[in-house]
Design a protein around this motif. Structure first.
Motif, PDB file in Angstrom:
ATOM      1  N   LEU A   1      81.479  33.357  -7.140  1.00 38.66           N
ATOM      2  CA  LEU A   1      81.371  32.796  -8.398  1.00 38.66           C
ATOM      3  C   LEU A   1      82.739  32.127  -8.965  1.00 38.66           C
ATOM      4  N   ALA A   2      83.769  33.268  -8.709  1.00 35.55           N
ATOM      5  CA  ALA A   2      84.946  32.582  -9.410  1.00 35.55           C
ATOM      6  C   ALA A   2      85.659  31.293  -8.604  1.00 35.55           C
ATOM      7  N   GLU A   3      85.242  31.345  -7.253  1.00 37.69           N
ATOM      8  CA  GLU A   3      85.769  30.284  -6.170  1.00 37.69           C
ATOM      9  C   GLU A   3      84.865  28.831  -6.759  1.00 37.69           C
ATOM     10  N   ALA A   4      83.534  29.178  -6.986  1.00 41.11           N
ATOM     11  CA  ALA A   4      82.627  28.017  -7.325  1.00 41.11           C
ATOM     12  C   ALA A   4      83.035  27.527  -8.585  1.00 41.11           C
ATOM     13  N   LEU A   5      83.439  28.342  -9.646  1.00 41.83           N
ATOM     14  CA  LEU A   5      83.817  27.770 -10.726  1.00 41.83           C
ATOM     15  C   LEU A   5      85.217  27.341 -10.961  1.00 41.83           C
ATOM     16  N   SER A   6      86.019  27.469 -10.104  1.00 39.60           N
ATOM     17  CA  SER A   6      87.363  26.977 -10.025  1.00 39.60           C
ATOM     18  C   SER A   6      87.691  25.595  -9.338  1.00 39.60           C
ATOM     19  N   ARG A   7      86.605  25.047  -8.762  1.00 35.58           N
ATOM     20  CA  ARG A   7      86.590  23.697  -8.106  1.00 35.58           C
ATOM     21  C   ARG A   7      86.820  22.542  -9.063  1.00 35.58           C
ATOM     22  N   PRO A   8      87.660  21.732  -8.541  1.00 32.16           N
ATOM     23  CA  PRO A   8      88.082  20.463  -9.339  1.00 32.16           C
ATOM     24  C   PRO A   8      86.595  19.870  -9.871  1.00 32.16           C
ATOM     25  N   GLY A   9      86.602  19.267 -11.024  1.00 32.15           N
ATOM     26  CA  GLY A   9      85.352  18.783 -11.422  1.00 32.15           C
ATOM     27  C   GLY A   9      84.068  19.867 -12.084  1.00 32.15           C
ATOM     28  N   VAL A  10      84.353  20.843 -11.587  1.00 38.47           N
ATOM     29  CA  VAL A  10      83.261  21.977 -12.207  1.00 38.47           C
ATOM     30  C   VAL A  10      83.790  22.862 -13.171  1.00 38.47           C
ATOM     31  N   ARG A  11      85.429  23.068 -13.104  1.00 40.19           N
ATOM     32  CA  ARG A  11      85.914  24.012 -14.272  1.00 40.19           C
ATOM     33  C   ARG A  11      85.593  23.519 -15.391  1.00 40.19           C
ATOM     34  N   PRO A  12      85.062  24.863 -16.106  1.00 41.85           N
ATOM     35  CA  PRO A  12      84.845  24.774 -17.560  1.00 41.85           C
ATOM     36  C   PRO A  12      86.072  24.300 -18.546  1.00 41.85           C
ATOM     37  N   ARG A  13      85.791  23.791 -19.684  1.00 42.45           N
ATOM     38  CA  ARG A  13      86.957  23.793 -20.473  1.00 42.45           C
ATOM     39  C   ARG A  13      87.587  24.820 -21.060  1.00 42.45           C
ATOM     40  N   ARG A  14      86.921  26.022 -21.000  1.00 42.34           N
ATOM     41  CA  ARG A  14      87.358  27.248 -21.450  1.00 42.34           C
ATOM     42  C   ARG A  14      87.802  28.377 -20.265  1.00 42.34           C
ATOM     43  N   SER A  15      88.567  28.932 -20.189  1.00 44.88           N
ATOM     44  CA  SER A  15      89.086  29.876 -19.160  1.00 44.88           C
ATOM     45  C   SER A  15      87.956  30.947 -18.987  1.00 44.88           C
ATOM     46  N   LEU A  16      87.843  31.254 -17.554  1.00 46.70           N
ATOM     47  CA  LEU A  16      86.825  32.333 -17.196  1.00 46.70           C
ATOM     48  C   LEU A  16      87.694  33.640 -16.653  1.00 46.70           C
ATOM     49  N   LEU A  17      87.421  34.629 -17.284  1.00 46.84           N
ATOM     50  CA  LEU A  17      88.246  35.998 -16.739  1.00 46.84           C
ATOM     51  C   LEU A  17      87.092  36.879 -15.737  1.00 46.84           C
ATOM     52  N   PHE A  18      87.585  36.990 -14.589  1.00 46.81           N
ATOM     53  CA  PHE A  18      86.653  37.757 -13.780  1.00 46.81           C
ATOM     54  C   PHE A  18      87.149  39.497 -13.552  1.00 46.81           C
ATOM     55  N   VAL A  19      86.353  40.338 -14.003  1.00 45.30           N
ATOM     56  CA  VAL A  19      86.941  41.648 -14.087  1.00 45.30           C
ATOM     57  C   VAL A  19      86.004  42.513 -13.352  1.00 45.30           C
ATOM     58  N   SER A  20      86.498  43.275 -12.440  1.00 43.47           N
ATOM     59  CA  SER A  20      85.633  44.228 -11.800  1.00 43.47           C
ATOM     60  C   SER A  20      85.893  45.503 -12.568  1.00 43.47           C
ATOM     61  N   HIS A  21      85.054  46.209 -12.688  1.00 39.64           N
ATOM     62  CA  HIS A  21      85.183  47.647 -13.409  1.00 39.64           C
ATOM     63  C   HIS A  21      84.761  48.700 -12.552  1.00 39.64           C
ATOM     64  N   THR A  22      85.173  49.807 -12.766  1.00 40.05           N
ATOM     65  CA  THR A  22      84.797  51.194 -11.889  1.00 40.05           C
ATOM     66  C   THR A  22      84.382  52.315 -12.934  1.00 40.05           C
ATOM     67  N   GLY A  23      83.869  53.215 -12.342  1.00 40.21           N
ATOM     68  CA  GLY A  23      83.479  54.345 -13.304  1.00 40.21           C
ATOM     69  C   GLY A  23      82.451  54.191 -14.370  1.00 40.21           C
ATOM     70  N   GLU A  24      81.646  53.360 -14.117  1.00 40.64           N
ATOM     71  CA  GLU A  24      80.409  53.033 -14.991  1.00 40.64           C
ATOM     72  C   GLU A  24      79.610  54.352 -15.116  1.00 40.64           C
ATOM     73  N   GLU A  25      79.314  55.028 -14.121  1.00 42.50           N
ATOM     74  CA  GLU A  25      78.503  56.249 -14.063  1.00 42.50           C
ATOM     75  C   GLU A  25      79.117  57.529 -14.699  1.00 42.50           C
ATOM     76  N   TYR A  26      80.479  57.520 -15.239  1.00 41.48           N
ATOM     77  CA  TYR A  26      81.009  58.353 -15.560  1.00 41.48           C
ATOM     78  C   TYR A  26      81.515  58.033 -17.134  1.00 41.48           C
TER      79      TYR A  26
END
Length: 189
Positions: free
Chosen positions: A1-26
């Motif tokens: 997703l990050a790669e696809a959304l960063s391609r020229p001509g596809v990038r949105p006007r607003r910045s996108l932030l990709f965050v990987s979380h851990t420890g959901e079950e805790y």
């Protein structure tokens, strides 16, 4: 997703932030920590899309499952506009999902709304959703192996998220929040 959304001509006007979380079950440890100590100002985050367990979802995995099965949690809890944009992005897909909102009902005994990483954002008044193809029999078991992944279904969810994120990223405004921001440390309901 990050790669696809960063391609020229596809990038949105607003910045996108990709965050990987851990420890959901805790207790949402990673997502809670991030939203309490964000790398960007929280008021600059206009929405959050969480994907968890999107690689399964067949009729063997989940009661009522199948190619069109997708659980959606939180889409309209804070912002009807945000939920409507997700539904519009889904309707535009070649093979739209059938959204299952059963687990999003306030008071549902499984409390998915309070147990998924998206809630760490929602508690700060940020419209947030959790997408899942269901809690399958191999959930948290050693039998949860790659051979059981429905890669076509996983790609369809990723495409939906891509299209929804692109739409949100190109809005000229933040999705309207219908509910006032509460205390982020209050118990989830």
């Amino acid at each position: 997703l990050a790669e696809a959304l960063s391609r020229p001509g596809v990038r949105p006007r607003r910045s996108l932030l990709f965050v990987s979380h851990t420890g959901e079950e805790y207790g949402l440890v990673g997502s809670r920590w991030y939203t309490d100590h964000p790398t960007v100002p929280l008021d600059s985050i206009v929405a959050e899309i969480d994907q968890d367990m999107i690689g399964r979802g067949s009729v063997i995995d989940v009661s009522g499952g199948g190619p069109g099965y997708l659980e959606v949690i939180g889409a309209m809890r804070l912002s009807r506009e945000f939920g409507a944009q997700l539904e519009a992005a889904n309707a535009a897909q070649p093979l739209p999902f059938v959204f299952n909102y059963t687990f999003d009902q306030p008071g549902h005994p499984l409390q998915y709304y309070c147990r998924a990483d998206h809630y760490s954002y929602a508690r700060y008044g940020i419209p947030a959703i959790a997408l899942s193809r269901g809690e399958h029999l191999d959930y948290h078991q050693v039998t949860d192996e790659a051979q059981y992944i429905d890669y076509d279904g996983l790609a369809r969810v990723a495409t939906l998220v891509h299209d929804a994120a692109l739409e949100l990223g190109n809005l000229d405004h933040r999705p309207v929040v219908d509910h006032p921001k509460g205390d982020p440390n209050a118990p989830c309901r």
